[in-house]
Design a protein around this motif. Sequence first.
Motif, mmCIF file in Angstrom:
data_model
loop_
_atom_site.group_PDB
_atom_site.id
_atom_site.type_symbol
_atom_site.label_atom_id
_atom_site.label_comp_id
_atom_site.label_asym_id
_atom_site.label_seq_id
_atom_site.Cartn_x
_atom_site.Cartn_y
_atom_site.Cartn_z
ATOM 1 N N SER A 39 35.898 19.307 -20.874
ATOM 2 C CA SER A 39 36.672 20.739 -20.816
ATOM 3 C C SER A 39 38.063 21.141 -21.554
ATOM 4 C CB SER A 39 35.985 21.574 -19.602
ATOM 5 O OG SER A 39 37.001 21.586 -18.773
ATOM 6 N N VAL A 40 37.709 21.982 -21.968
ATOM 7 C CA VAL A 40 39.153 22.661 -22.862
ATOM 8 C C VAL A 40 39.412 24.133 -22.488
ATOM 9 C CG1 VAL A 40 39.870 21.022 -24.178
ATOM 10 C CG2 VAL A 40 38.724 22.782 -24.601
ATOM 11 N N THR A 41 40.964 24.911 -21.925
ATOM 12 C CA THR A 41 40.795 25.986 -21.331
ATOM 13 C C THR A 41 41.014 26.564 -23.822
ATOM 14 O OG1 THR A 41 43.166 25.740 -21.793
ATOM 15 C CG2 THR A 41 41.443 25.306 -19.707
ATOM 16 N N GLY A 42 40.427 26.128 -24.361
ATOM 17 C CA GLY A 42 41.339 26.357 -25.428
ATOM 18 C C GLY A 42 41.084 25.801 -26.805
ATOM 19 N N GLY A 43 40.188 26.198 -27.670
ATOM 20 C CA GLY A 43 39.896 25.550 -29.144
ATOM 21 C C GLY A 43 39.442 24.562 -28.640
ATOM 22 N N SER A 44 38.144 23.382 -30.023
ATOM 23 C CA SER A 44 37.810 23.265 -29.845
ATOM 24 C C SER A 44 37.084 21.671 -29.441
ATOM 25 C CB SER A 44 36.369 23.262 -31.216
ATOM 26 O OG SER A 44 37.845 22.632 -32.470
ATOM 27 N N LEU A 45 36.426 20.728 -28.996
ATOM 28 C CA LEU A 45 35.964 19.734 -28.815
ATOM 29 C C LEU A 45 35.170 18.283 -29.072
ATOM 30 C CD1 LEU A 45 36.495 19.241 -25.160
ATOM 31 C CD2 LEU A 45 37.491 18.190 -26.341
ATOM 32 N N VAL A 46 35.355 17.986 -29.798
ATOM 33 C CA VAL A 46 34.671 16.844 -30.570
ATOM 34 C C VAL A 46 34.716 15.623 -29.136
ATOM 35 C CG1 VAL A 46 33.805 14.712 -32.682
ATOM 36 C CG2 VAL A 46 35.094 17.310 -32.681
ATOM 37 N N ILE A 47 33.537 15.338 -28.649
ATOM 38 C CA ILE A 47 33.319 14.197 -28.265
ATOM 39 C C ILE A 47 32.867 13.029 -28.477
ATOM 40 C CG2 ILE A 47 32.422 13.511 -25.701
ATOM 41 C CD1 ILE A 47 33.319 16.323 -25.955
ATOM 42 N N ASN A 48 32.900 12.463 -28.561
ATOM 43 C CA ASN A 48 33.572 10.924 -28.897
ATOM 44 C C ASN A 48 32.938 9.305 -28.255
ATOM 45 O OD1 ASN A 48 34.204 11.421 -32.316
ATOM 46 N ND2 ASN A 48 36.280 11.407 -30.856
ATOM 47 N N PRO A 49 32.187 8.156 -28.923
ATOM 48 C CA PRO A 49 31.333 7.678 -27.941
ATOM 49 C C PRO A 49 33.011 6.792 -27.079
ATOM 50 C CG PRO A 49 30.850 7.417 -29.945
ATOM 51 C CD PRO A 49 32.052 8.173 -29.650
ATOM 52 N N ASN A 50 32.950 6.397 -26.731
ATOM 53 C CA ASN A 50 33.973 5.389 -25.931
ATOM 54 C C ASN A 50 35.418 6.048 -24.935
ATOM 55 O OD1 ASN A 50 32.658 2.374 -27.180
ATOM 56 N ND2 ASN A 50 33.993 3.212 -28.606
ATOM 57 N N GLN A 51 34.595 6.769 -24.403
ATOM 58 C CA GLN A 51 35.726 7.677 -22.936
ATOM 59 C C GLN A 51 36.872 8.553 -24.378
ATOM 60 O OE1 GLN A 51 34.732 6.026 -19.759
ATOM 61 N NE2 GLN A 51 36.537 4.994 -20.160
ATOM 62 N N LYS A 52 35.936 8.560 -25.716
ATOM 63 C CA LYS A 52 37.042 9.688 -25.855
ATOM 64 C C LYS A 52 37.011 11.049 -26.277
ATOM 65 C CE LYS A 52 39.781 5.835 -27.958
ATOM 66 N NZ LYS A 52 39.796 4.555 -29.022
ATOM 67 N N ALA A 53 37.734 11.491 -26.485
ATOM 68 C CA ALA A 53 37.843 13.528 -27.386
ATOM 69 C C ALA A 53 38.339 13.542 -27.874
ATOM 70 C CB ALA A 53 37.450 14.122 -26.163
ATOM 71 N N ARG A 54 38.320 14.085 -29.104
ATOM 72 C CA ARG A 54 39.466 15.013 -30.400
ATOM 73 C C ARG A 54 39.374 16.614 -29.841
ATOM 74 N NH1 ARG A 54 42.017 13.026 -34.876
ATOM 75 N NH2 ARG A 54 41.285 10.803 -34.740
ATOM 76 N N TRP A 55 40.073 17.092 -29.550
ATOM 77 C CA TRP A 55 40.784 17.882 -29.359
ATOM 78 C C TRP A 55 41.581 18.723 -30.345
ATOM 79 C CZ3 TRP A 55 44.245 19.962 -25.196
ATOM 80 C CH2 TRP A 55 44.263 21.149 -24.766
ATOM 81 N N LEU A 56 40.716 20.000 -31.154
ATOM 82 C CA LEU A 56 41.801 21.286 -32.110
ATOM 83 C C LEU A 56 41.791 21.761 -31.704
ATOM 84 C CD1 LEU A 56 41.692 21.648 -35.338
ATOM 85 C CD2 LEU A 56 39.763 22.354 -35.564
ATOM 86 N N GLU B 5 45.547 18.402 -33.689
ATOM 87 C CA GLU B 5 44.271 17.849 -33.208
ATOM 88 C C GLU B 5 45.464 16.801 -31.725
ATOM 89 O OE1 GLU B 5 41.676 17.395 -36.034
ATOM 90 O OE2 GLU B 5 41.960 15.017 -35.356
ATOM 91 N N VAL B 6 45.076 16.408 -31.358
ATOM 92 C CA VAL B 6 45.284 15.265 -30.504
ATOM 93 C C VAL B 6 43.694 14.467 -30.306
ATOM 94 C CG1 VAL B 6 46.893 16.450 -29.317
ATOM 95 C CG2 VAL B 6 44.901 16.496 -28.335
ATOM 96 N N GLU B 7 44.290 13.351 -30.245
ATOM 97 C CA GLU B 7 42.729 12.621 -29.894
ATOM 98 C C GLU B 7 43.518 12.035 -27.949
ATOM 99 O OE1 GLU B 7 40.669 8.447 -31.532
ATOM 100 O OE2 GLU B 7 42.306 8.996 -31.940
ATOM 101 N N LEU B 8 42.356 12.163 -27.184
ATOM 102 C CA LEU B 8 42.281 11.473 -25.929
ATOM 103 C C LEU B 8 41.639 10.938 -25.495
ATOM 104 C CD1 LEU B 8 42.285 15.431 -24.421
ATOM 105 C CD2 LEU B 8 43.943 14.221 -25.524
ATOM 106 N N GLU B 9 41.704 10.380 -24.446
ATOM 107 C CA GLU B 9 40.953 9.188 -23.905
ATOM 108 C C GLU B 9 40.771 9.351 -21.715
ATOM 109 O OE1 GLU B 9 41.469 5.122 -25.326
ATOM 110 O OE2 GLU B 9 40.826 4.295 -23.887
ATOM 111 N N ALA B 10 39.544 8.807 -22.143
ATOM 112 C CA ALA B 10 39.368 8.775 -20.687
ATOM 113 C C ALA B 10 39.130 7.835 -19.793
ATOM 114 C CB ALA B 10 38.297 9.740 -19.948
ATOM 115 N N ARG B 11 40.602 6.679 -19.188
ATOM 116 C CA ARG B 11 40.562 6.081 -19.070
ATOM 117 C C ARG B 11 40.498 5.649 -17.275
ATOM 118 N NH1 ARG B 11 45.711 3.491 -22.351
ATOM 119 N NH2 ARG B 11 44.574 3.671 -24.321
ATOM 120 N N THR B 12 39.541 3.976 -17.240
ATOM 121 C CA THR B 12 38.893 4.132 -15.543
ATOM 122 C C THR B 12 38.920 2.139 -15.036
ATOM 123 O OG1 THR B 12 37.581 4.519 -13.756
ATOM 124 C CG2 THR B 12 36.802 4.690 -16.134
ATOM 125 N N GLU B 13 39.441 1.798 -14.065
ATOM 126 C CA GLU B 13 39.444 0.755 -14.008
ATOM 127 C C GLU B 13 37.643 0.224 -12.791
ATOM 128 O OE1 GLU B 13 42.043 0.146 -11.344
ATOM 129 O OE2 GLU B 13 43.936 0.208 -12.675
#
Lengths: 530, 242
Positions: free
Chosen positions: B193-210, B175-183
């Motif tokens: 959204s992902v093309t496979g596996g599952s997502l857990v959406i976290n606060p602070n623009q983060k997501a954990r992708w299994l 699994e990977v932990e991802l963050e969306a960054r913007t200025e």
Amino acid sequence: MARPLVVLVGAEIEENLSIRYLAAVLEAGGFTGMIIRFNESMESDAVVRDICAAGPLVVGISIPFQARARELLGLASHLRLAGYRGHISVGGHFATFEYAGILQDYWAVDSVVRHEGEHTFAEVCKAVRDGIAVGGIPGTIARDNGEVTVAPKRALGPLDDLPFPQRPATPNIVLGISCAPIMASRGCYANCTFCCIHAYTDNAAGPRYRKRSPENIVREMLQEYRERGVRLFVFHDDNFLVPSVAKNLQRCSELAALLARQELDGIGLVMKCRPQEVDRQLFESLQSMGVIRVYVGIETNSDEGVVSLNRGISPSQNRRSLEILRGLGIYCSFNVLIFDPEATLRGIQQNLEFMEQFADVPFNFCRAEVYAGTPLKQMLTAQGRLLGDYLAWGYEMRDPRVELLFRIVSTAFAQRNFKPDGLANLNMGIRFDNEVLSHFHSRARDRIRDEQLVALSREIGLDSVAHFRRALQFVAETDQPESDAVKRFTVQLAGSLARSELRFLPRIKSARREMESCVPREHAGLSGAL
Amino acid sequence: MGIKSKAKKAAAAGVTVATSGLSSCNDNGVVDPPPPPLECSDVDQGQSLEATAERVDRVLSVTVRHALGADAYWFDVRVTNPQGAVIVSVVTSPNGRPDDVLVTLLLQSDTTSTGSFTVEGTLAGYSNQHCAVLRTFTFTVDGQNVVVSQRKGHSLPLVARERAWIVMVGGDQREVELEARTEYRDPHGVSWSVTGGSLVINPNQKARWLLPEEAGLYQVQVVVDYGQNGLAVDTMAFEVLG
């Protein structure tokens, strides 16, 4: 006595010739030139920490374009906040033109070095070392005790007088082949309205186009060949050629003779040129010298684009150049400035037809941006259309439908066109890798692999054109664009592009792995990963 | 862009009426209600700014003000890109009102009839709000009369060319932990959204992708929605090895 230290900061995706020339002149002048790489904003804290730890006499920051100007100027402010008290100088194309705003807004900056900075910056460092005022050194704008002194421009000198650029111990490697950027000339003879090179050299005190002598170029190539094992020379000339077949053939012949005399064999060359300079006989000669890749400045193929961008080139010359290179089997790529202030939907269709016709040639497309000092900026200013400020100039296209199309396309294609690992770059990269492999590691070209990669490029090119046309159709059919509908369409388009990308990526990765497996064992392990 | 609060705007209007009737300088025992807090969605990158001007000979004195009556001050401000005039000075809070900027311009000639300048900076609130401002004003001179207004561009969607990008901030083989960054500093929405596996959406623009079990290339996409200012999209591919 220790040599005073000067730190040079700039992007260094590959060896950055601009700051490496500065470092070489500094070394010759009794200083130690240290290069600190600053490729992206997240490196800022580390760069500040490294500079403060080194404690240089002077810090020089290279600011070539407005795109990163805020970030690079911010570095100067961060250095002051971190306690750095030495002299900070900025230079490059952006700083050359926008010095007034820089010195007004960024008190951390002590001086601006304008135009070609090698000798000017060395003199700035000497003045700081000797406790002499920097103001008045030709080529500078300096702030001393709150007073800004604008010095006269420095006359451009012969390129052969420059020392060779300072190089790192280890060169960049492509599929086991050592490569180095190099330049044989500076400037360009053409008058394109958007071009920062034209603006830069036109504003300087000297000729707009200068060449190194063939002897001087080959001496540097020989040094690189022997000392760092360089075999692939990437010529970063703004334009390697001039608008005369006879003169180009003469220079090419002189270079070829010198390379042969020095037994510089088994080398590869990369270069850039304008379309009207592509001549069959000339490129046969260049091919025999080792040219494996040509970047052709197509820029636009629309009727209004060639006028508004002042290209001085006809659509037939664009087509002819790519057809000649295609016929010779020389790999090339190009970019299209599909959006410009006067772009029309019809002109965009013309550019799409061109991209479709040459879809097997890897290409990219974007908007003509406004660079400091350019005729494009002057024109937009005169028309009252220039938006933003010196840190981020912009404009809106005259036709609102084209402006909307640009907004949709630049959002949806952001990943594909503008990221280093986007499909446009990967497409160009895998074709280049194939040329490196074929030129350096194969006795004969692998025709099947060639055809597969050309077919892949064509599919990618056609896919981009098809997606672009969907956006074009959406805009053409939308009289009153409603925000939510535009956003929905843009997200759908981006999603479709991403799904396409997922089809192409495995093929690129697979081709890359296959090529790596073809690299002889003595070179294996030196390849950069995809 | 966040959701605009109509209730707060009504409160702001009420305050304006109240203060005009009951001067807070009079020690009459009446306490004015506090001004409403600053809302970046109301500032709208400077849409809330208004300007008035006076002319004396070739000198234009332009006062730029946050017009919604909120409790705001200029954290930083720059005036750039003058056309038809040169900038003489830029003074914040010239008459004690902290959301005012006095821009003094010298017209290029006695016959200059139009020009423009850009105001860029940060309008701040006393509860630590920081709202980015970037607006171009045009002025038209007719004798001693000066009209200053905000330049209107094409009123098209997707106005901001903001970027957003995915950063992998952690993870392992599965699994990977991802963050969306913007200025972009104002409120915005983030969807993954992902093309496979599952997502857990976290606060602070983060997501954990299994990541999926099956080997192959998979993709994650983020859409960052800036409301009326448009959106940004980014994707990242991951290869799951067999």
